[in-house]
Scaffold this active site. Structure first.
Site, short mmCIF file in Angstrom:
data_model
loop_
_atom_site.label_atom_id
_atom_site.label_comp_id
_atom_site.label_asym_id
_atom_site.label_seq_id
_atom_site.Cartn_x
_atom_site.Cartn_y
_atom_site.Cartn_z
N GLU A 165 46.50 61.41 9.93
CA GLU A 165 47.00 60.05 9.72
C GLU A 165 48.30 59.71 10.42
OE1 GLU A 165 46.89 62.50 7.30
OE2 GLU A 165 48.63 62.39 5.99
N GLU A 192 42.12 57.97 6.41
CA GLU A 192 43.32 58.04 7.26
C GLU A 192 44.05 56.71 7.28
OE1 GLU A 192 43.94 61.01 7.80
OE2 GLU A 192 41.93 61.82 7.57
#
Ligand code: B3K
Ligand code: ZN
Length: 895
Positions: free
Chosen positions: A267, A301
């Site tokens: 992420e 994410e």
């Protein structure tokens, strides 16, 4: 570098004496000698004890270091085991550090590395220290600017976090780009990409009316497989706006796909980097499940942008703060997406249940074994040797269940209020799990003190439910008791706060309105009972006849429910339980009982017979056309072998496999007409679309095909071969192949060869091909052993030990999803395991450690099996130069 046995303790947390305010990075990218110049403005932390500037570094060549522009004084910079310490007296100091690194030699895939000619980074948890010296901890949040310089021909695309400031060309075929991330972030969220890629782009307007640019970057040849990832991203953005009022905070959001990646995705702020497996999908190459996985990983994410990035973890012990919460959010998102696509309220409820079932299946087969073995830890661990070993099913999946229980306790609105308060207090901060739960409690005036034990206690609680019917007073007393078995380092367990959703079913199969003793009126048909003590009873009154209890509806807590139900009662709940999750669970319990019974018979050399009552209940669901096909497919699918091995005492893979094969064969044969009938009815007409209704039909259809192929009659094999040949999409093609592989028919070999030829240049599809063969059951003793096949497949030119996806498919498939073959009685599976773990560990400790974990639960097996596994574990443990990753796993297994 932490050495084996080097324990990091949660309680030892101390803030650093110096934090960092701004970071200016300059990368001169070169495959063998990348030069990184880092300019850090370090600032004394008034809340910390005095000390030097602490910088971590690993696998770095230090070229130079300057302090406020000048060379350091004698002894001012000290080399330590983990990096550097710089003694300064001022409250503010600028360090300029130049390091040289070799990305092409970095096979760990942590830090800066190369994949197919491009440069990529992975910094969580501690990869940034493999790029430059830095206080590489999540509680050090800073503002970053980045300049990238690279060869323009091989790396035309230069990406980093945040917003693009400037690009330009340079002499000698080089070019550069400058990026700035306006948000504070910890170093683990830093990313860069320099590669030859193409993007699918969309511009969308956020809830506050800002236009933002979305890009999905892939190799040009993969551009026809990214539409779904882009759609998933847009759906995720909308969902977070609608459900949590959370908006994208950047002008640009990028997803990049890379073929060599240790896990699913990462992420990084504004620049998510993904394993290609979770980006690329089109009807010809991806199954319905792949489409679903892409959607949920993209969502996961993206959701981290708030839960993880804007508010991050103070230290790595708090990992579940971002991971448990973000898994919970992606699960809710998937359930909402499934429900939204349904065309009736009943279909929507069923679609939600199917999502929930998938989550719980994952928990039972992945997290329960972990919680019962040497790696058992609370969702917020107290110690670790290697943090990368703690990205676990417990931190993620059980962590998500803990968040779900908070939702159950507080309700939707209360939960949302808690989230709002969390962001209002902690935006831009690095915080703890206590901070999160504190906000939930404060926003609702709730007492969650006892609930916090879920964060500190490991092990799967047992919840015992016992009912007593009093016909004279029309009262049903339900007694709930809890206990948690000891786990390593936690011999004594305390009672937890367990929300238990309960319903009572009347003799006609309908839910009864519930009235507890002392209440004036009957209320809803499902009630959440809060068990906070070792044992407690609840009295339901006003009942005309003895009810059948339906306990732990919707799986309201991550526990093992122990309830005495005979076959008749299980069949009754399989037919009538109004809670679809519990209806499925009744079927699973019945199957578990039957399979374990057959396995005991097989172990004792008795004749195997499938109980008639089970056959009736199974068939009733199979032919029930009023039920959602996706739901039926879930109820008729066997519990996973991993879960069954946990339930079998002692675990013995060979008779278990014999039982499973026997059950599938018998059921397939006995119900061939019903399987065939449903198979023919469920054909999906028209062009492939990824849609829950179509996916449900395909799923049940493929399940029918698997049972039929297990029976193995010529009509069944023909049917599978035809589906394989005429399939219009990967779900059908792969479904047919999976059915053929689970048989010993000659069409098996033909189909495997045809599949390989068709996709010989397609890495992701070949992963499926490797996986299918590694996990295949052996239906006749004449067939070659899986170990021989796996060894042979390792020689296939498409296989590579340095590509994690290949390792996970072929070796992971064999070690983790083919118990009977891996645990073969001659121990050859274990010798192969030891050889591969050691070989992998030389290059990529994270991947090696994942494979090593396949044997951590060895103490559940029979004494003969344990003796054989011990040899392999000891062999690996004694290996010279073992990584801390693998050392921790085998050390704990043997410890
Ligand atoms: N946060 C990353 C996992 C990083 C794993 C490091 N060994 C992906 C995720 O959970 O979203
Ligand atoms: Zn995550």
């Amino acid at each position: 570098m932490p050495t084996p046995g080097n324990l990091i303790l949660r309680e030892a947390y101390q803030p650093l004496a110096y934090g960092v305010e701004t970071v200016d990075l300059d990368f001169n990218l070169d495959p063998q000698a990348t030069v990184v110049t880092s300019r850090l403005k370090c600032v004394r932390n008034p809340d910390a004890a005095a000390g030097p500037v602490v910088l971590f570094g690993e696998a770095l060549e230090l070229v130079s270091i300057a302090i406020d522009g000048a060379a350091p004084a004698e002894g001012q910079v000290r080399k330590t085991e983990s990096g550097l310490e710089v003694n300064v007296s001022a409250d503010e100091v600028v360090l300029t550090i130049v390091t040289r690194i070799n990305p092409s030699a970095n096979l760990t895939l942590s830090g800066l590395y190369q994949s197919r000619g491009g440069f990529y980074t992975q910094c969580e948890a501690e990869g940034f220290r493999r790029i430059t010296y830095f206080p590489d901890r999540p509680d050090v949040m800073a503002r970053y600017t980045v300049r990238l310089e690279a060869d323009a021909a091989t790396c035309p695309v230069l990406l980093s976090n945040g917003n693009l400031l400037e690009t330009g060309t340079l002499p000698n075929g080089r070019h550069f780009a400058r990026w700035e991330d306006p948000f504070l972030k910890p170093s683990y969220l830093f990313a860069l990409v320099a590669a030859e890629l193409s993007a699918l782009e969309r511009t969308v307007t956020t809830m506050s009316g800002r236009d933002v640019l979305l890009q999905v970057w892939v190799e040009a040849r993969d551009l026809d497989r990214v539409e779904h990832a882009m759609d998933s991203l847009i759906h995720s953005m909308r969902w977070d706006e609608e459900v949590f009022g959370l908006e994208l905070d950047l002008d640009r959001f990028m997803i990049v796909a890379v073929s060599d990646f240790n896990m699913g995705a990462m992420e990084n702020k504004g620049l998510n980097i993904f394993n290609t497996k979770y980006v690329l999908a089109n009807p010809d190459t991806g199954t319905d499940l792949d489409f679903e996985n892409v959607e949920s990983v993209v969502a996961h994410e993206y959701f981290h942008n708030w839960t993880g990035n804007r508010v991050t973890c103070r230290d790595w012990f708090q990992l579940t703060l971002k991971e448990g919460l973000t898994v919970f959010r992606d699960q809710q998102f998937t359930a909402d997406m499934m429900a939204r696509a349904s065309d009736s309220p009943a279909a929507a409820a069923s679609a939600r249940a199917v999502t929930r079932i998938a989550n719980v299946r994952g928990l039972r087969s992945g997290q329960f074994p972990e919680d019962a073995g040497p790696m058992a830890h609370p969702i917020r661990p107290d110690s670790y040797q290697e943090i990368n070993n703690f990205y676990t099913a417990t931190v993620y999946q059980k962590g998500a269940e803990v968040i779900r229980m908070i939702l159950t306790l507080l309700g939707r609105e209360g939960f949302r209020n808690g989230m709002d308060l969390y962001f209002s207090y902690h935006d831009g901060q690095a915080v703890t799990c206590d901070d999160f739960v504190g906000c939930m409690a404060e926003a609702n005036g709730a007492d969650l003190d006892l609930f916090m034990r879920w964060y500190s206690q490991a092990g799967t609680p047992r919840l015992k439910a016992e009912g007593a019917w009093d016909a004279a007073t029309g009262t049903y007393t339900l007694t709930l008791s809890q206990s948690t078995p000891p786990t390593p380092g936690q011999p004594e367990k305390l009672p937890l706060h367990i929300p238990v959703a309960v319903g009572l079913i009347g003799p006609d199969g309908a839910d009864l309105p519930l009235r507890l003793e002392g209440e004036a009126n009957a209320g809803d048909t499902t009630r959440v009972l809060n068990l906070k003590e070792a044992s407690r009873s609840w009295r339901f009154t006003g009942l005309a006849a003895e009810p059948v209890p339906s306990v732990l509806r919707g799986y309201s807590a991550p526990v093992i429910l122990e309830i005495d139900e005979d076959d008749e009662r299980l069949a009754f709940r399989m037919a009538h339980d109004a809670d679809p999750f519990n209806r499925w669970d009744a079927a699973q319990r019945f199957m578990e009982r039957v399979v374990l019974g057959l396995a005991a018979d097989a172990a004792a050399g008795r004749k195997l017979e499938v109980p008639q009552a089970f056959g009736h209940a199974f068939r009733a669901l199979l032919v029930n056309e009023s039920l959602d096909p996706a739901f039926v497919a879930e109820t008729l699918a066997l519990p996973s072998e991993a879960y069954l091995l946990e339930r079998m005492q002692p675990a013995d893979p060979a008779p278990l496999r014999a039982a499973l094969i026997h059950l599938m064969r018998e059921v397939g044969q006995a119900m061939q007409a019903d399987f065939l009938g449903r198979y023919l009815d469920l054909e999906v007409e028209g062009e492939y679309r990824y849609h829950p209704a179509d996916a449900g039909k395909r799923s049940l259809r493929n399940l029918c095909l698997r049972y039929l192929a297990a029976w193995g009659g010529p009509t069944a094999i023909d049917l599978a071969a035809k589906q394989f040949e005429h399939a219009g999409n990967m779900t059908e093609r792969y479904g047919a192949l999976a059915a053929l592989v689970q048989s010993d028919a000659p069409q098996r070999t033909e189909a495997l060869a045809a599949f390989h030829d068709r996709y010989r240049d397609d890495a992701l599809v070949l992963d499926k091909w490797f996986m299918l063969q590694a996990t295949a059951w052996r239906w006749s003793d004449a067939a070659p052993t899986t170990l021989d096949q796996v060894r042979a497949l390792m020689a296939n030119p498409a296989f590579s030990l340095s590509n994690p996806n290949k390792v996970y498919s072929l070796l992971g498939g064999y070690f983790k999803s083919n118990a009977a073959e891996f645990h073969r009685p001659d121990g050859a599976g274990y010798a192969f395991w030891a050889e591969q773990v050691v070989a992998l560990d030389r290059n990529n400790p994270q991947v090696a450690s994942r494979m090593a974990r396949a044997l951590e639960g060895w103490r559940k097996f029979t004494p003969e099996i344990q003796a054989r596994i011990r040899v392999a574990l000891e062999q690996v443990a004694a290996t010279e130069g073992l990584s801390p990753d693998v050392a921790e796993i085998v050390g704990k297994a043997l410890g």
